[in-house]
Design a protein around this motif. Structure first.
Motif, short mmCIF file in Angstrom:
data_model
loop_
_atom_site.label_atom_id
_atom_site.label_comp_id
_atom_site.label_asym_id
_atom_site.label_seq_id
_atom_site.Cartn_x
_atom_site.Cartn_y
_atom_site.Cartn_z
N VAL A 45 32.84 -17.77 19.77
CA VAL A 45 31.39 -17.73 19.94
C VAL A 45 30.82 -17.02 18.71
O VAL A 45 31.21 -15.90 18.39
N THR A 46 29.90 -17.69 18.02
CA THR A 46 29.38 -17.16 16.76
C THR A 46 27.86 -17.15 16.78
O THR A 46 27.23 -18.12 17.19
N LEU A 47 27.29 -16.05 16.29
CA LEU A 47 25.85 -15.95 16.10
C LEU A 47 25.60 -15.85 14.61
O LEU A 47 26.10 -14.94 13.95
N THR A 48 24.88 -16.81 14.05
CA THR A 48 24.61 -16.83 12.62
C THR A 48 23.11 -16.74 12.39
O THR A 48 22.31 -16.97 13.30
N SER A 51 21.13 -19.54 13.71
CA SER A 51 21.13 -19.84 15.14
C SER A 51 20.58 -18.67 15.96
O SER A 51 21.13 -18.31 16.99
N GLN A 52 19.49 -18.07 15.48
CA GLN A 52 18.92 -16.94 16.19
C GLN A 52 18.40 -17.32 17.57
O GLN A 52 18.28 -16.48 18.45
N THR A 55 23.48 -19.44 20.29
CA THR A 55 24.78 -19.16 19.70
C THR A 55 25.53 -20.46 19.45
O THR A 55 25.19 -21.51 20.00
#
Length: 220
Positions: A45-48, A51-52, A55
């Motif tokens: 799971v990535t928050l970049t 992708s505010q 996720t």
């Protein structure tokens, strides 16, 4: 892993809540109103910054469309191996396209003189794009319940062909890096270029693993 979810595990699973908080690496079981089961393995799971509003979820899944409750059969294991190989290849491609020879250029000690550095630190753009497209198409194909054998064979050959093409490119680049002309570029840049080429060598190896996984999963 999804293929470790047996009928016994399903029979003892708790489906009393619509809300769960799984960790990366865990498998979540879903049951719809028709009693059909789906297993989802949370890989990453990535928050970049891009992708505010949400996720990015990297996950594997399998749906038992026949109404069964055992995810551990041979077909499921084979497909899981293909998905895992595809995931590793995608990660390797992402790292290779990061191109350390460019991103770390400000930190290098460069002694170029009249010899410029090698012009190309990654395979031709069309080759890299082909890898990304094939990985996407392969992932879609594995999700088809009964994929066409011809399409599976063609996909396996495409993946193997791309692996070979990258290996040839890597061999050429390594030969250039060992030449006296490239040594004039400087130790720092030469090391960074080698790291970039090595990353693409890993991509080739991961693609080869994908081809092997297709062979084992679909009996090619």
């Amino acid at each position: 892993m999804i293929e470790e979810v047996t009928s016994h595990i399903v029979q003892n699973a708790d489906f009393s809540s619509r809300v769960r908080t799984p960790r990366e690496g865990e498998v979540v079981l879903w049951k719809n109103t028709n009693g059909l089961l789906c297993a989802v393995r949370i890989n990453r799971v990535t928050l970049t910054p891009e992708s505010q509003i949400g996720t990015i979820l990297d996950a594997d899944y399998r749906i038992l469309r026949d109404g069964g409750d055992d995810f551990s059969n041979e077909d499921g294991r084979g497909r899981s191996e293909v998905r895992r190989a595809l995931q590793e290849a995608s990660i390797a491609l992402e790292l290779a396209e990061g191109n350390p020879a460019i991103s770390n250029a400000d930190d290098l000690i460069i002694g170029i003189g009249h010899n410029g550095p090698p012009e190309q630190v990654s395979p031709p753009a069309d080759l890299a794009q082909s890898v990304a497209e094939v990985l996407t198409h392969a992932s879609d194909l594995v999700c088809v319940e009964t994929p066409d054998t011809t399409l599976i064979q063609e996909m396996k050959e495409k993946v193997a062909g791309l692996s070979l093409a990258i290996r040839k490119w890597v061999a050429t680049r390594l030969e250039e890096l060992s030449s006296s002309a490239t040594k004039a570029v400087g130790v720092g840049l030469g090391t960074s270029l080698l790291a970039s080429v090595t990353n693409w060598q890993i991509v080739a190896e991961k693609l080869s693993s994908v081809a092997d996984a297709f062979v084992k999963a679909f009996g090619l």
